[in-house]
Design a protein around this motif. Structure first.
Motif, mmCIF file in Angstrom:
data_model
loop_
_atom_site.group_PDB
_atom_site.id
_atom_site.type_symbol
_atom_site.label_atom_id
_atom_site.label_comp_id
_atom_site.label_asym_id
_atom_site.label_seq_id
_atom_site.Cartn_x
_atom_site.Cartn_y
_atom_site.Cartn_z
ATOM 1 N N THR A 33 4.092 11.178 1.785
ATOM 2 C CA THR A 33 3.632 12.325 2.561
ATOM 3 C C THR A 33 4.820 13.155 3.040
ATOM 4 O O THR A 33 5.910 12.640 3.291
ATOM 5 C CB THR A 33 2.810 11.908 3.789
ATOM 6 O OG1 THR A 33 3.684 11.468 4.838
ATOM 7 C CG2 THR A 33 1.814 10.810 3.447
ATOM 8 N N VAL A 64 -3.777 13.461 9.888
ATOM 9 C CA VAL A 64 -3.816 12.039 9.529
ATOM 10 C C VAL A 64 -5.215 11.652 9.059
ATOM 11 O O VAL A 64 -5.372 10.920 8.069
ATOM 12 C CB VAL A 64 -3.366 11.180 10.721
ATOM 13 C CG1 VAL A 64 -3.575 9.696 10.436
ATOM 14 C CG2 VAL A 64 -1.904 11.455 11.048
ATOM 15 N N ALA A 65 -6.235 12.152 9.749
ATOM 16 C CA ALA A 65 -7.611 11.871 9.325
ATOM 17 C C ALA A 65 -7.881 12.475 7.947
ATOM 18 O O ALA A 65 -8.558 11.866 7.116
ATOM 19 C CB ALA A 65 -8.599 12.431 10.346
ATOM 20 N N ARG A 68 -6.330 10.220 5.353
ATOM 21 C CA ARG A 68 -7.164 9.033 5.152
ATOM 22 C C ARG A 68 -8.363 9.352 4.256
ATOM 23 O O ARG A 68 -8.708 8.573 3.358
ATOM 24 C CB ARG A 68 -7.631 8.487 6.495
ATOM 25 C CG ARG A 68 -8.383 7.168 6.412
ATOM 26 C CD ARG A 68 -8.646 6.605 7.785
ATOM 27 N NE ARG A 68 -9.374 7.551 8.618
ATOM 28 C CZ ARG A 68 -9.570 7.408 9.932
ATOM 29 N NH1 ARG A 68 -9.066 6.357 10.547
ATOM 30 N NH2 ARG A 68 -10.239 8.309 10.622
ATOM 31 N N ALA A 72 -9.276 7.936 0.332
ATOM 32 C CA ALA A 72 -10.372 6.983 0.521
ATOM 33 C C ALA A 72 -10.756 6.260 -0.763
ATOM 34 O O ALA A 72 -11.167 5.092 -0.730
ATOM 35 C CB ALA A 72 -11.595 7.694 1.101
ATOM 36 N N ASP A 76 -6.228 -0.129 -1.936
ATOM 37 C CA ASP A 76 -5.467 -0.383 -0.718
ATOM 38 C C ASP A 76 -3.973 -0.535 -1.028
ATOM 39 O O ASP A 76 -3.566 -0.793 -2.166
ATOM 40 C CB ASP A 76 -5.982 -1.640 -0.018
ATOM 41 C CG ASP A 76 -7.341 -1.425 0.621
ATOM 42 O OD1 ASP A 76 -7.702 -0.264 0.857
ATOM 43 O OD2 ASP A 76 -8.036 -2.429 0.881
ATOM 44 N N VAL A 80 2.558 0.071 3.901
ATOM 45 C CA VAL A 80 2.453 1.352 4.610
ATOM 46 C C VAL A 80 3.683 1.452 5.495
ATOM 47 O O VAL A 80 3.870 0.643 6.412
ATOM 48 C CB VAL A 80 1.171 1.444 5.458
ATOM 49 C CG1 VAL A 80 1.174 2.726 6.298
ATOM 50 C CG2 VAL A 80 -0.066 1.408 4.558
ATOM 51 N N PHE A 116 -0.884 6.208 13.730
ATOM 52 C CA PHE A 116 -1.006 6.181 12.264
ATOM 53 C C PHE A 116 -1.356 4.768 11.800
ATOM 54 O O PHE A 116 -2.222 4.588 10.941
ATOM 55 C CB PHE A 116 0.288 6.655 11.604
ATOM 56 C CG PHE A 116 0.128 6.931 10.138
ATOM 57 C CD1 PHE A 116 -0.116 8.214 9.694
ATOM 58 C CD2 PHE A 116 0.182 5.902 9.207
ATOM 59 C CE1 PHE A 116 -0.303 8.475 8.335
ATOM 60 C CE2 PHE A 116 -0.007 6.147 7.850
ATOM 61 C CZ PHE A 116 -0.241 7.442 7.419
ATOM 62 N N ALA A 119 -4.890 4.097 12.350
ATOM 63 C CA ALA A 119 -5.748 4.816 11.411
ATOM 64 C C ALA A 119 -5.767 4.170 10.028
ATOM 65 O O ALA A 119 -6.757 4.304 9.290
ATOM 66 C CB ALA A 119 -5.295 6.269 11.305
ATOM 67 N N PHE A 120 -4.676 3.480 9.659
ATOM 68 C CA PHE A 120 -4.544 3.010 8.277
ATOM 69 C C PHE A 120 -4.510 1.490 8.116
ATOM 70 O O PHE A 120 -4.391 1.007 6.993
ATOM 71 C CB PHE A 120 -3.291 3.621 7.640
ATOM 72 C CG PHE A 120 -3.547 4.954 6.993
ATOM 73 C CD1 PHE A 120 -3.846 5.057 5.643
ATOM 74 C CD2 PHE A 120 -3.514 6.109 7.748
ATOM 75 C CE1 PHE A 120 -4.100 6.276 5.052
ATOM 76 C CE2 PHE A 120 -3.772 7.338 7.169
ATOM 77 C CZ PHE A 120 -4.065 7.431 5.806
ATOM 78 N N LYS A 122 -6.694 -0.728 8.106
ATOM 79 C CA LYS A 122 -7.751 -1.258 7.244
ATOM 80 C C LYS A 122 -7.514 -0.922 5.771
ATOM 81 O O LYS A 122 -8.242 -1.436 4.905
ATOM 82 C CB LYS A 122 -9.112 -0.732 7.691
ATOM 83 C CG LYS A 122 -9.556 -1.277 9.045
ATOM 84 C CD LYS A 122 -10.937 -0.776 9.431
ATOM 85 C CE LYS A 122 -11.366 -1.348 10.777
ATOM 86 N NZ LYS A 122 -12.709 -0.850 11.179
ATOM 87 N N ARG A 123 -6.524 -0.089 5.500
ATOM 88 C CA ARG A 123 -6.178 0.251 4.117
ATOM 89 C C ARG A 123 -4.989 -0.559 3.602
ATOM 90 O O ARG A 123 -4.453 -0.269 2.532
ATOM 91 C CB ARG A 123 -5.862 1.752 4.013
ATOM 92 C CG ARG A 123 -7.028 2.680 4.337
ATOM 93 C CD ARG A 123 -8.230 2.430 3.418
ATOM 94 N NE ARG A 123 -7.823 2.179 2.046
ATOM 95 C CZ ARG A 123 -7.499 3.160 1.166
ATOM 96 N NH1 ARG A 123 -7.563 4.426 1.539
ATOM 97 N NH2 ARG A 123 -7.147 2.877 -0.060
#
Length: 229
Positions: A33, A64-65, A68, A72, A76, A80, A116, A119-120, A122-123
């Motif tokens: 990014t 950031v959203a 994500r 999606a 995964d 990160v 951040f 937010a991430f 779970k990825r």
């Protein structure tokens, strides 16, 4: 065997750019990014699978959203790594710095990386890593000479928030690494720094690959040595 996948946040130059290049050399698929398009990053596309996401500012929750949502449908990530950070007016004592400037440094260096990660997380693939770029200057026990007070405090705050974040996600299948890259010759580190970018990123990637599958929260430097809290 599937390729490892990395998300590098803040990759337009310096250590972020160097990490992208090194990971591609090591056979990773990389998503990187930037806030604004980077010709240097685009040049890395010939080195391996690279996806560039522009317009991402970690201080912007909507951006950031949006990132994500954009990712999606992607698998995964095994890594990160939030690299982005600032050292605005770092030489000015905190007691003399404008309040708005100090608050902005704290937001970018401490709060936004944790937001951040929230937010991430779970990825992150099982046995993966979340890595947050910090600094030995954020070590409270090593702070004997002062200087760079607001920057030190912001990184100390990041370290504390990261410990709390790790505790809140104690059952997670990923690990959390706070990484000190060494004193590196970048725009932030300056020309007097003792390390070049290549040496630092080679070390950091080696540490990251060695910690695959390890849980918990640790504070290490680019050689894998533990940094005191």
């Amino acid at each position: 065997m599937s390729r490892r996948r990395a998300l590098i946040v803040g990759a337009s130059r310096g250590l972020g750019l160097g990490l992208v290049a090194r990971l591609l050399e090591r056979g990773w698929d990389v998503t990187a990014t930037v806030r604004r398009p980077s010709a240097a990053l685009a040049d890395c596309a010939g080195m391996g699978p690279l996806r560039i996401e522009a317009g991402v500012d970690i201080d912007d929750d909507a951006a950031v959203a949006g990132l994500r949502a954009s990712l999606a449908e992607q698998p995964d990530f095994d890594l990160v790594f939030v690299v982005a950070g600032v050292a605005t007016q770092a030489g000015i004592p905190a007691g003399l710095m404008p309040r708005a400037t100090a608050a902005a440094v704290f937001q970018t260096n401490a709060l936004s990386p944790i937001r951040f990660a929230e937010a991430f997380h779970k990825r992150v693939a099982p046995d993966g890593l979340i890595v947050l770029m910090t600094s030995k200057l954020g070590s409270v026990s090593l702070n004997r000479g002062g200087g760079w007070g607001s920057y030190r405090a912001s990184k100390a705050a990041l370290n504390t928030l990261a410990r709390s974040f790790a505790g809140q996600h104690g059952g997670a299948a990923w690990g959390l690494l706070l990484m000190h890259p060494g004193w590196v010759r970048t725009d932030l580190g300056g020309r007097r720094a003792t390390l070049d970018v290549e040496t630092s990123v080679r070390g950091m990637v080696a540490v990251i690959e060695a910690r695959s599958g390890q849980r918990g929260c640790v504070f290490l430097d680019h050689t894998g040595a533990t940094v005191p809290w």
